[in-house]
Write a protein that holds these residues in place. Structure first.
Motif, PDB file in Angstrom:
ATOM      1  N   SER A 102      38.471  31.706  37.533  1.00  0.00           N
ATOM      2  CA  SER A 102      37.498  31.319  38.557  1.00  0.00           C
ATOM      3  C   SER A 102      38.115  31.451  39.944  1.00  0.00           C
ATOM      4  CB  SER A 102      37.026  29.879  38.338  1.00  0.00           C
ATOM      5  OG  SER A 102      36.289  29.766  37.139  1.00  0.00           O
ATOM      6  N   ALA A 103      39.372  31.048  40.068  1.00  0.00           N
ATOM      7  CA  ALA A 103      40.067  31.179  41.352  1.00  0.00           C
ATOM      8  C   ALA A 103      40.207  32.649  41.735  1.00  0.00           C
ATOM      9  CB  ALA A 103      41.437  30.516  41.277  1.00  0.00           C
ATOM     10  N   ALA A 104      40.531  33.501  40.759  1.00  0.00           N
ATOM     11  CA  ALA A 104      40.657  34.934  41.035  1.00  0.00           C
ATOM     12  C   ALA A 104      39.330  35.523  41.490  1.00  0.00           C
ATOM     13  CB  ALA A 104      41.163  35.662  39.787  1.00  0.00           C
ATOM     14  N   LEU A 105      38.240  35.074  40.906  1.00  0.00           N
ATOM     15  CA  LEU A 105      36.917  35.560  41.294  1.00  0.00           C
ATOM     16  C   LEU A 105      36.584  35.159  42.721  1.00  0.00           C
ATOM     17  CD1 LEU A 105      34.797  34.900  38.067  1.00  0.00           C
ATOM     18  CD2 LEU A 105      35.437  37.113  39.033  1.00  0.00           C
ATOM     19  N   VAL A 106      36.917  33.930  43.081  1.00  0.00           N
ATOM     20  CA  VAL A 106      36.659  33.460  44.436  1.00  0.00           C
ATOM     21  C   VAL A 106      37.448  34.281  45.453  1.00  0.00           C
ATOM     22  CG1 VAL A 106      37.002  31.519  46.019  1.00  0.00           C
ATOM     23  CG2 VAL A 106      36.041  31.118  43.755  1.00  0.00           C
ATOM     24  N   LEU A 107      38.663  34.644  45.113  1.00  0.00           N
ATOM     25  CA  LEU A 107      39.506  35.420  46.017  1.00  0.00           C
ATOM     26  C   LEU A 107      38.992  36.848  46.180  1.00  0.00           C
ATOM     27  CD1 LEU A 107      42.978  34.124  44.832  1.00  0.00           C
ATOM     28  CD2 LEU A 107      41.954  33.743  47.077  1.00  0.00           C
ATOM     29  N   GLY A 108      38.270  37.348  45.168  1.00  0.00           N
ATOM     30  CA  GLY A 108      37.674  38.674  45.247  1.00  0.00           C
ATOM     31  C   GLY A 108      38.637  39.785  44.880  1.00  0.00           C
ATOM     32  N   GLY A 109      38.064  40.955  44.595  1.00  0.00           N
ATOM     33  CA  GLY A 109      38.870  42.115  44.256  1.00  0.00           C
ATOM     34  C   GLY A 109      39.419  42.054  42.842  1.00  0.00           C
TER      35      GLY A 109
END
Length: 221
Positions: A102-109
């Motif tokens: 979820s954190a990776a998704l928020v950061l994008g890319g």
């Protein structure tokens, strides 16, 4: 915020790492209780390991009767999540894989995963696929070999090699890196000092996510 954090494997050294990683995110008034089962696999690699650990996680939570605001399951298989949610319908349950991704998704890319053994790769990839993130995963980098001794000391003994794997994922185009596995808890903050993209710790991401969830629950009531 009162959290019950369960390491689904029986490694006391891994449990200590998870406890320390969570404690680093604590705010005044927080109470984090970190436990591991009395029996089960020392490291969850195979489906049989996961099945055994699920039973052990449920037994551990049954034995812990103190009230809490949420439960964190500190393995990248989110081991026992469905069973625990059925058992504790009164509180949110978050696994560290779901929190990290979820954190990776928020950061994008695109994001990459760095872990410490080829045997762990299928389970990590399966979790990515289960969450529908195949198109965002750039790749999984891992150390050669599979016999790493005490899983709780992998981070110290292979810190330089894990840092090199992070560099490899950055060169491939990762905009964030997820550290894959409970035994790597706490390492992200160390590697972040020299890594040009965010390095995500699943345990710490779960604490942050749980704080947001519990805050919303409090406001709703």
């Amino acid at each position: 915020m009162r959290l019950l954090i369960v390491n689904p494997n029986t490694s006391s050294s891994v449990t200590q790492r998870i406890r320390a990683a969570a404690a680093a995110m604590a705010q005044p008034g927080d109470v984090f209780t970190t436990l591991c089962p009395d029996c089960g696999p020392e490291l969850i690699v195979t489906d049989a390991d996961a099945q055994e650990a699920r039973h052990a996680v449920v037994a551990t939570i049954r034995q812990h009767a103190e009230p809490c605001d949420g439960i964190v399951l500190a393995s990248f298989g989110n081991t026992g999540a469905e069973e625990v949610r059925a058992l504790r319908k009164d509180v949110p349950v978050i696994g560290i894989a779901s929190a990290a991704f979820s954190a990776a998704l928020v950061l994008g890319g695109p994001f990459g995963i760095v872990t410490f053994g080829k045997a762990l790769v299928p389970g990590l990839r399966a979790k990515v696929e289960e969450l529908g993130l195949d198109d965002r995963l750039l790749g999984i980098a891992y150390l050669p070999g599979d016999d790493f001794g005490d899983p709780g000391t992998v981070s110290e003994r292979y810190r330089d090699e894990l840092a090199e794997l992070c560099d490899t994922m950055v060169r491939r185009g990762s905009t964030s890196i997820v550290m894959g596995g409970g035994p790597l808890a706490g390492l992200a903050s160390v590697l972040s000092e020299d890594c040009p993209v965010p390095v995500i710790d699943g345990t710490q991401a779960a604490v942050n996510l749980m704080r947001s969830v519990t805050f919303r629950r409090e406001r709703a009531t």
